[in-house]
Design a protein around this motif. Structure first.
Motif: not given
Length: 386
Positions: A20-24, A54-55, A318-319, A362-363
């Motif tokens: 999930x890219x940066x969502x991780x 992925x991430x 919801x991200x 954000x992270x």
């Protein structure tokens, strides 16, 4: 807080970290909470089987390569994400983007094939350099040899042959598998496997391994849980980067032809989320069917299937909506791209920015969210992992 109670003969528990890219970053917060609830020691690991995509593969390999305690490994992972910026992941300067866009344009006049090295909208060389410096891949072998870990898996998409490939290290003997559109290949995990798994389609260039080119593992990963099961997992904890079975509101909005960015956003959401949710539902149905069959009948028919305990941790908010608050943290070049293509429009319910927002603010928000959601589920987790 009391740590998880350990039984005399625990089941092999797998930790599954989808992409999930940066969502991780959400997974980092969840792992931080799990480490506090179950610190363990250098010889005990609460998740002897690690499977990442992925991430999520970055998080799994980072933990697997740490030779200290599980708590120390999670702290090291948090430190990595806390200093992460877009400049650590990809080049976002105008010259770099224009150069990649030009190479993409030139490839259109060469039967769509890149001239020279593979192309993507963004150059992920900074990510390669950072991971080369921060992750000691030899630590995976030491943890497997000591018995602290049982197996580690990283999944990537083979563009050349059109199959999902899980590269794994450790596991039971002769555990290589071959199924329709997916296979498992035993190999010492290296940087190229991780880069291949994190190469988001069209965003980052493919990675060559052997004679084939690989991309993000979420593509064509029809059964994200299966690598862990092949490696001997009897229980699985999944830390998702999307709300599991959330309800979608349908507010009135003007219908219009989807923008390019909306289409790309739905494609990414489909790759990173739909397969996982479908696989979770399928596993729960199989467990339900097996529970209806008497154990004696299973033995008489020599049915090898066994119920698999499963627990899912997922964001309570919801991200996509959350990312809207931090878009200003993206480089100007990317903000312009997202605005022009409609990639950050919440009218469609998708937001590509949530995959590319490797911004500290954000992270950190996602890390805090993952921590809070996990702590809110600590009683269920204690029951599940005891």
């Amino acid at each position: 807080m009391k740590p998880f109670k350990k039984t005399a003969e625990p089941k092999q528990t797998a930790l599954i970290l989808p992409g999930g890219g940066a969502r991780a970053a959400y997974q980092v917060g969840a792992l931080k909470a799990l480490a506090e609830l179950n610190p363990g020691d250098e010889e005990h690991h609460p998740f002897p089987i690690l499977s990442g995509t992925s991430s999520g593969a970055l998080n799994a390999v980072s933990i697997a390569s740490q030779t200290g305690t599980f708590q120390e490994a999670c702290l090291g992972l948090e430190n990595l994400w806390s200093i992460l910026t877009t400049d650590h992941v990809y080049r976002s300067d105008w010259p770099g983007i224009i150069r990649n866009a030009w190479r993409l344009f030139v490839s259109l006049f060469n039967a769509g094939i890149a001239v020279g090295r593979p192309v993507g909208l963004l150059d992920n060389k900074p990510l390669k350099d950072m991971l080369r410096e921060r992750i000691d891949f030899s630590g995976i072998g030491r943890n497997l040899q000591s018995g602290k870990l049982h197996a580690v898996s990283v999944t990537a998409m083979n563009y050349t042959e059109g199959v999902s490939v899980s590269f794994f290290q450790g596991g039971p003997g002769n555990s290589e598998w071959q199924r329709w559109r997916r296979q498992g290949i035993p190999t010492p995990l290296q940087l190229r496997h991780l880069i291949a798994s994190t190469a988001i389609p069209t965003i980052f260039p493919p990675q060559r391994i052997g004679r084939c080119y690989y991309g993000d593992g979420a593509l064509r990963q029809l059964t994200p849980i299966s690598p862990a099961l092949h490696l001997g997992a009897e229980k699985v904890l999944i830390i998702s980067t999307a709300g599991h079975r959330r309800s979608y509101e349908k507010p009135y909005r003007r219908i219009h032809s989807p923008a390019f960015g909306e289409v790309l956003g739905h494609l990414l959401n489909s790759a990173f989320m739909d397969s996982l949710e479908t696989d979770i539902e399928h596993l729960e149905k199989v467990n339900e069917l097996l529970s209806l069959i008497p154990e004696k009948a299973l033995k008489e028919k020599e049915i090898s299937y066994k119920p698999v305990d499963i627990h899912v941790l997922s964001p309570s908010v919801d991200i996509d909506n959350l990312a809207e608050q931090y878009i200003s943290s993206l480089p100007r070049s990317l903000r312009l791209f997202l605005r022009v293509t409609g990639s950050s429009s919440q009218k469609s319910g998708v937001n590509i920015a949530s995959y590319l927002l490797f911004a500290p603010e954000f992270c950190q928000h996602l890390i805090d969210l993952g921590y809070e959601d996990t702590m809110a589920n600590q009683e269920q987790l204690k029951t599940f992992l005891s």
